[in-house]
Design a protein around this motif. Structure first.
Motif, mmCIF file in Angstrom:
data_model
loop_
_atom_site.group_PDB
_atom_site.id
_atom_site.type_symbol
_atom_site.label_atom_id
_atom_site.label_comp_id
_atom_site.label_asym_id
_atom_site.label_seq_id
_atom_site.Cartn_x
_atom_site.Cartn_y
_atom_site.Cartn_z
ATOM 1 N N THR A 32 -31.584 7.544 18.616
ATOM 2 C CA THR A 32 -30.391 8.099 19.248
ATOM 3 C C THR A 32 -30.762 9.123 20.328
ATOM 4 O O THR A 32 -31.637 9.665 20.391
ATOM 5 N N ALA A 33 -29.642 9.337 21.114
ATOM 6 C CA ALA A 33 -29.425 9.813 22.527
ATOM 7 C C ALA A 33 -28.107 10.668 22.517
ATOM 8 O O ALA A 33 -27.145 9.763 22.061
ATOM 9 N N VAL A 34 -27.938 11.798 22.810
ATOM 10 C CA VAL A 34 -26.675 12.462 22.951
ATOM 11 C C VAL A 34 -25.884 12.286 24.117
ATOM 12 O O VAL A 34 -24.660 12.929 24.196
ATOM 13 N N ASP A 35 -26.651 12.024 25.400
ATOM 14 C CA ASP A 35 -25.892 11.914 26.343
ATOM 15 C C ASP A 35 -26.784 10.864 27.357
ATOM 16 O O ASP A 35 -27.914 10.487 27.054
ATOM 17 N N GLY A 36 -26.130 10.608 28.505
ATOM 18 C CA GLY A 36 -27.106 9.673 29.319
ATOM 19 C C GLY A 36 -28.326 9.943 29.678
ATOM 20 O O GLY A 36 -29.317 9.476 29.824
ATOM 21 N N GLN A 37 -28.593 11.383 30.014
ATOM 22 C CA GLN A 37 -29.984 11.878 30.543
ATOM 23 C C GLN A 37 -30.740 11.837 29.236
ATOM 24 O O GLN A 37 -31.931 11.410 29.393
ATOM 25 N N ASP A 38 -30.326 12.096 28.031
ATOM 26 C CA ASP A 38 -31.103 12.044 26.745
ATOM 27 C C ASP A 38 -31.772 10.691 26.700
ATOM 28 O O ASP A 38 -32.785 10.201 26.305
ATOM 29 N N GLY A 39 -30.625 9.699 26.838
ATOM 30 C CA GLY A 39 -31.061 8.265 26.627
ATOM 31 C C GLY A 39 -31.910 7.649 27.526
ATOM 32 O O GLY A 39 -32.797 7.178 27.118
ATOM 33 N N LEU A 40 -31.916 8.264 28.695
ATOM 34 C CA LEU A 40 -33.066 7.861 29.811
ATOM 35 C C LEU A 40 -34.306 8.412 29.424
ATOM 36 O O LEU A 40 -35.385 7.607 29.532
ATOM 37 N N ASP A 41 -34.304 9.608 28.825
ATOM 38 C CA ASP A 41 -35.666 10.385 28.326
ATOM 39 C C ASP A 41 -36.046 9.510 27.111
ATOM 40 O O ASP A 41 -37.364 9.457 26.842
#
Length: 119
Positions: A32-41
């Motif tokens: 899981t990721a909390v936003d787009g930047q976290d998703g990229l990471d």
């Protein structure tokens, strides 16, 4: 066959948990990721599919999708956009767009259809 991995990029913790529970029950590994930047990471986990919200803080879903598609290793990763603003919407780079609130069985059909082996 190894467990298929789904990356959920969603800022609402309740919805993120709901996706996680639904997908775990179907045998998928979920990151899981909390936003787009976290998703990229978190793309380092090499997801087989991405569930993506459009409206998020810091980096929205469209920007995430644009940046993700520019990476050679994620250029072909299937994406399902699920958003409250999805009615009548098409999103470049997404294989499916669903409206919130969503039908759980329809979501699972999209996921399994996109992750089905070619042939």
């Amino acid at each position: 066959m190894s467990e298929r991995c789904v990356l959920v990029v969603e800022d609402d913790p309740t919805i993120r948990e709901l996706y996680t529970l639904l997908l775990h029950d179907e045998g998928y590994h979920v990151e899981t990721a909390v936003d787009g930047q976290d998703g990229l990471d978190r793309l380092a986990c090499e997801p087989d599919l991405i569930l993506l919200d459009l409206m998020m803080p810091f980096m929205d879903g469209r920007e995430f999708l644009r940046r993700m598609r520019s990476r050679t290793e994620q250029a072909d990763t299937p994406v399902i956009v699920i958003s409250a603003a999805a009615e009548g919407l098409t999103v470049a780079g997404a294989q499916a767009v669903m409206q919130k609130p969503f039908d759980a069985q329809a979501l699972l059909r999209h996921v399994s259809g996109l992750l089905a082996p070619a042939g």
